[in-house]
Write a protein that holds these residues in place. Sequence first.
Motif, PDB file in Angstrom:
ATOM      1  N   PRO A 193       0.816  -1.221   0.000  1.00  0.00           N
ATOM      2  CA  PRO A 193       0.000   0.000   0.000  1.00  0.00           C
ATOM      3  C   PRO A 193       0.847   1.267   0.000  1.00  0.00           C
ATOM      4  CG  PRO A 193      -0.840  -1.592   1.592  1.00  0.00           C
ATOM      5  CD  PRO A 193       0.487  -2.115   1.123  1.00  0.00           C
ATOM      6  N   GLU A 194       0.316   2.292  -0.646  1.00  0.00           N
ATOM      7  CA  GLU A 194       1.058   3.550  -0.769  1.00  0.00           C
ATOM      8  C   GLU A 194       1.386   4.153   0.590  1.00  0.00           C
ATOM      9  OE1 GLU A 194       2.405   4.887  -3.452  1.00  0.00           O
ATOM     10  OE2 GLU A 194       1.658   3.205  -4.634  1.00  0.00           O
ATOM     11  N   GLU A 195       0.464   4.024   1.548  1.00  0.00           N
ATOM     12  CA  GLU A 195       0.726   4.618   2.858  1.00  0.00           C
ATOM     13  C   GLU A 195       1.866   3.888   3.579  1.00  0.00           C
ATOM     14  OE1 GLU A 195      -2.980   1.925   3.401  1.00  0.00           O
ATOM     15  OE2 GLU A 195      -2.152   3.291   1.887  1.00  0.00           O
ATOM     16  N   VAL A 196       2.026   2.593   3.294  1.00  0.00           N
ATOM     17  CA  VAL A 196       3.134   1.849   3.890  1.00  0.00           C
ATOM     18  C   VAL A 196       4.451   2.268   3.246  1.00  0.00           C
ATOM     19  CG1 VAL A 196       4.119  -0.443   4.271  1.00  0.00           C
ATOM     20  CG2 VAL A 196       1.655  -0.095   4.472  1.00  0.00           C
ATOM     21  N   ILE A 197       4.454   2.397   1.925  1.00  0.00           N
ATOM     22  CA  ILE A 197       5.660   2.878   1.232  1.00  0.00           C
ATOM     23  C   ILE A 197       6.067   4.244   1.771  1.00  0.00           C
ATOM     24  CG2 ILE A 197       6.614   3.580  -0.994  1.00  0.00           C
ATOM     25  CD1 ILE A 197       4.754   1.549  -2.328  1.00  0.00           C
ATOM     26  N   ALA A 198       5.070   5.106   1.989  1.00  0.00           N
ATOM     27  CA  ALA A 198       5.353   6.444   2.508  1.00  0.00           C
ATOM     28  C   ALA A 198       6.002   6.375   3.883  1.00  0.00           C
ATOM     29  CB  ALA A 198       4.073   7.274   2.561  1.00  0.00           C
ATOM     30  N   ARG A 199       5.546   5.446   4.731  1.00  0.00           N
ATOM     31  CA  ARG A 199       6.137   5.308   6.061  1.00  0.00           C
ATOM     32  C   ARG A 199       7.588   4.823   5.958  1.00  0.00           C
ATOM     33  NH1 ARG A 199       0.850   3.363   7.749  1.00  0.00           N
ATOM     34  NH2 ARG A 199       1.499   1.176   7.639  1.00  0.00           N
ATOM     35  N   LEU A 200       7.847   3.883   5.049  1.00  0.00           N
ATOM     36  CA  LEU A 200       9.215   3.394   4.866  1.00  0.00           C
ATOM     37  C   LEU A 200      10.144   4.527   4.439  1.00  0.00           C
ATOM     38  CD1 LEU A 200       8.710   0.026   2.924  1.00  0.00           C
ATOM     39  CD2 LEU A 200       8.741   0.412   5.392  1.00  0.00           C
ATOM     40  N   LEU A 201       9.696   5.311   3.475  1.00  0.00           N
ATOM     41  CA  LEU A 201      10.531   6.402   2.970  1.00  0.00           C
ATOM     42  C   LEU A 201      10.750   7.472   4.029  1.00  0.00           C
ATOM     43  CD1 LEU A 201       9.047   6.763  -0.636  1.00  0.00           C
ATOM     44  CD2 LEU A 201      11.133   5.561   0.060  1.00  0.00           C
ATOM     45  N   ASP A 202       9.719   7.715   4.834  1.00  0.00           N
ATOM     46  CA  ASP A 202       9.858   8.706   5.902  1.00  0.00           C
ATOM     47  C   ASP A 202      10.840   8.217   6.957  1.00  0.00           C
ATOM     48  OD1 ASP A 202       9.059  11.271   6.946  1.00  0.00           O
ATOM     49  OD2 ASP A 202       7.955  10.213   8.506  1.00  0.00           O
ATOM     50  N   ALA A 203      10.801   6.909   7.256  1.00  0.00           N
ATOM     51  CA  ALA A 203      11.771   6.346   8.204  1.00  0.00           C
ATOM     52  C   ALA A 203      13.181   6.479   7.657  1.00  0.00           C
ATOM     53  CB  ALA A 203      11.448   4.881   8.476  1.00  0.00           C
ATOM     54  N   ALA A 204      13.357   6.192   6.368  1.00  0.00           N
ATOM     55  CA  ALA A 204      14.676   6.321   5.751  1.00  0.00           C
ATOM     56  C   ALA A 204      15.146   7.767   5.786  1.00  0.00           C
ATOM     57  CB  ALA A 204      14.623   5.811   4.310  1.00  0.00           C
ATOM     58  N   HIS A 205      14.225   8.682   5.550  1.00  0.00           N
ATOM     59  CA  HIS A 205      14.565  10.109   5.524  1.00  0.00           C
ATOM     60  C   HIS A 205      14.948  10.633   6.911  1.00  0.00           C
ATOM     61  CE1 HIS A 205      14.718  14.202   4.248  1.00  0.00           C
ATOM     62  NE2 HIS A 205      13.595  14.569   4.854  1.00  0.00           N
ATOM     63  N   HIS A 206      14.628   9.888   7.951  1.00  0.00           N
ATOM     64  CA  HIS A 206      14.998  10.292   9.311  1.00  0.00           C
ATOM     65  C   HIS A 206      16.276   9.601   9.793  1.00  0.00           C
ATOM     66  CE1 HIS A 206      11.066  12.195   9.418  1.00  0.00           C
ATOM     67  NE2 HIS A 206      11.453  12.799  10.522  1.00  0.00           N
ATOM     68  N   ALA A 207      17.040   9.067   8.872  1.00  0.00           N
ATOM     69  CA  ALA A 207      18.342   8.484   9.232  1.00  0.00           C
ATOM     70  C   ALA A 207      19.315   9.587   9.625  1.00  0.00           C
ATOM     71  CB  ALA A 207      18.903   7.701   8.043  1.00  0.00           C
ATOM     72  N   PRO A 208      20.343   9.245  10.383  1.00  0.00           N
ATOM     73  CA  PRO A 208      21.373  10.249  10.689  1.00  0.00           C
ATOM     74  C   PRO A 208      22.187  10.554   9.443  1.00  0.00           C
ATOM     75  CG  PRO A 208      22.037   8.089  11.484  1.00  0.00           C
ATOM     76  CD  PRO A 208      20.628   7.942  11.008  1.00  0.00           C
ATOM     77  N   SER A 209      22.641  11.792   9.322  1.00  0.00           N
ATOM     78  CA  SER A 209      23.494  12.144   8.185  1.00  0.00           C
ATOM     79  C   SER A 209      24.548  13.148   8.627  1.00  0.00           C
ATOM     80  CB  SER A 209      22.674  12.717   7.027  1.00  0.00           C
ATOM     81  OG  SER A 209      22.045  13.934   7.376  1.00  0.00           O
ATOM     82  N   VAL A 210      25.731  12.998   8.068  1.00  0.00           N
ATOM     83  CA  VAL A 210      26.840  13.876   8.413  1.00  0.00           C
ATOM     84  C   VAL A 210      26.482  15.318   8.053  1.00  0.00           C
ATOM     85  CG1 VAL A 210      27.986  13.527   6.185  1.00  0.00           C
ATOM     86  CG2 VAL A 210      29.330  14.226   8.176  1.00  0.00           C
ATOM     87  N   GLY A 211      26.707  16.231   8.997  1.00  0.00           N
ATOM     88  CA  GLY A 211      26.416  17.639   8.753  1.00  0.00           C
ATOM     89  C   GLY A 211      24.955  17.916   8.448  1.00  0.00           C
ATOM     90  N   PHE A 212      24.087  16.964   8.760  1.00  0.00           N
ATOM     91  CA  PHE A 212      22.653  17.057   8.443  1.00  0.00           C
ATOM     92  C   PHE A 212      22.436  17.368   6.962  1.00  0.00           C
ATOM     93  CE2 PHE A 212      18.228  18.839   9.238  1.00  0.00           C
ATOM     94  CZ  PHE A 212      17.689  17.607   9.584  1.00  0.00           C
ATOM     95  N   MET A 213      23.307  16.804   6.106  1.00  0.00           N
ATOM     96  CA  MET A 213      23.231  17.119   4.679  1.00  0.00           C
ATOM     97  C   MET A 213      22.152  16.314   3.959  1.00  0.00           C
ATOM     98  SD  MET A 213      26.662  15.265   3.097  1.00  0.00           S
ATOM     99  CE  MET A 213      26.323  15.807   1.425  1.00  0.00           C
ATOM    100  N   GLN A 214      21.681  15.205   4.562  1.00  0.00           N
ATOM    101  CA  GLN A 214      20.600  14.413   3.972  1.00  0.00           C
ATOM    102  C   GLN A 214      20.861  14.147   2.485  1.00  0.00           C
ATOM    103  OE1 GLN A 214      16.763  16.416   5.602  1.00  0.00           O
ATOM    104  NE2 GLN A 214      18.477  17.802   6.042  1.00  0.00           N
ATOM    105  N   PRO A 215      21.909  13.394   2.173  1.00  0.00           N
ATOM    106  CA  PRO A 215      22.348  13.275   0.787  1.00  0.00           C
ATOM    107  C   PRO A 215      21.530  12.315  -0.061  1.00  0.00           C
ATOM    108  CG  PRO A 215      23.719  11.901   2.174  1.00  0.00           C
ATOM    109  CD  PRO A 215      22.780  12.633   3.095  1.00  0.00           C
ATOM    110  N   TRP A 216      20.532  11.679   0.527  1.00  0.00           N
ATOM    111  CA  TRP A 216      19.806  10.623  -0.162  1.00  0.00           C
ATOM    112  C   TRP A 216      18.672  11.124  -1.044  1.00  0.00           C
ATOM    113  CZ3 TRP A 216      20.509  10.167   5.328  1.00  0.00           C
ATOM    114  CH2 TRP A 216      19.625  10.967   6.075  1.00  0.00           C
ATOM    115  N   ASP A 217      18.379  10.351  -2.082  1.00  0.00           N
ATOM    116  CA  ASP A 217      17.138  10.438  -2.846  1.00  0.00           C
ATOM    117  C   ASP A 217      16.609   9.012  -2.964  1.00  0.00           C
ATOM    118  OD1 ASP A 217      16.503  13.234  -4.395  1.00  0.00           O
ATOM    119  OD2 ASP A 217      18.655  13.023  -4.022  1.00  0.00           O
TER     120      ASP A 217
END
Length: 214
Positions: free
Chosen positions: A33-57
């Motif tokens: 389901p789309e809402e589950v995919i959205a939760r997965l992506l949001d969890a990934a987007h809340h990963a730690p990142s050096v300098g808070f640069m959030q380099p992922w797409d």
Amino acid sequence: MNMTISEQERDALYKVIYSRRDVRGQFLANPVPEEVIARLLDAAHHAPSVGFMQPWDFIVVKDRAVRSKVRDGFEVAHAEAAAMFSDKKQEQYRSFKLEGIMESPLGICITCDRTRSGEVVIGRTANPEMDLYSSVCAVQNLWLAARAENLGVGWVSIIHHDHIREVLGIPEHIVPVAWLCVGYVSFFHQTPELEQAGWLPRMELDSLVHYETW
């Protein structure tokens, strides 16, 4: 927001960690389901990142024609890898199911934009590869979130990044970090498949822990 973790929540996290598996052959065709995919992506987007640069797409791929092209790249790299092992190991290697690109209902490619936030990034000055590690943290966040959703994930590492870049139209300066097969599964293995097959054992933690110095 209450930031205290209860014992029940703590135990749930450890259960997810210990029961996470690299899934290859147990995928079901059921759509996610789309809402589950959205939760997965949001969890990934809340990963730690050096300098808070959030380099992922994140590139979400459901189209079977696109995934078929990705699988073509796996087949090439898989044949190359098989040739690197000795005869006995090569036979065993060829017997393994090492991807579920077409069996899973979707793939998610996680990338790293090493130019994001400019040339000088807090925490990346001494170790420039820290941005790549940050994107790997996003992979892990997504993987654990997927397990909490009772979804399987398989990381297809036997593929050339240039092939992924070409198939998905990824700009030259963007680094493909992971192709992940994602979907519901018929079951989760009790232990990792390569451990079950006798490829390698799980190492004892005591042999890997050092105190004060190596």
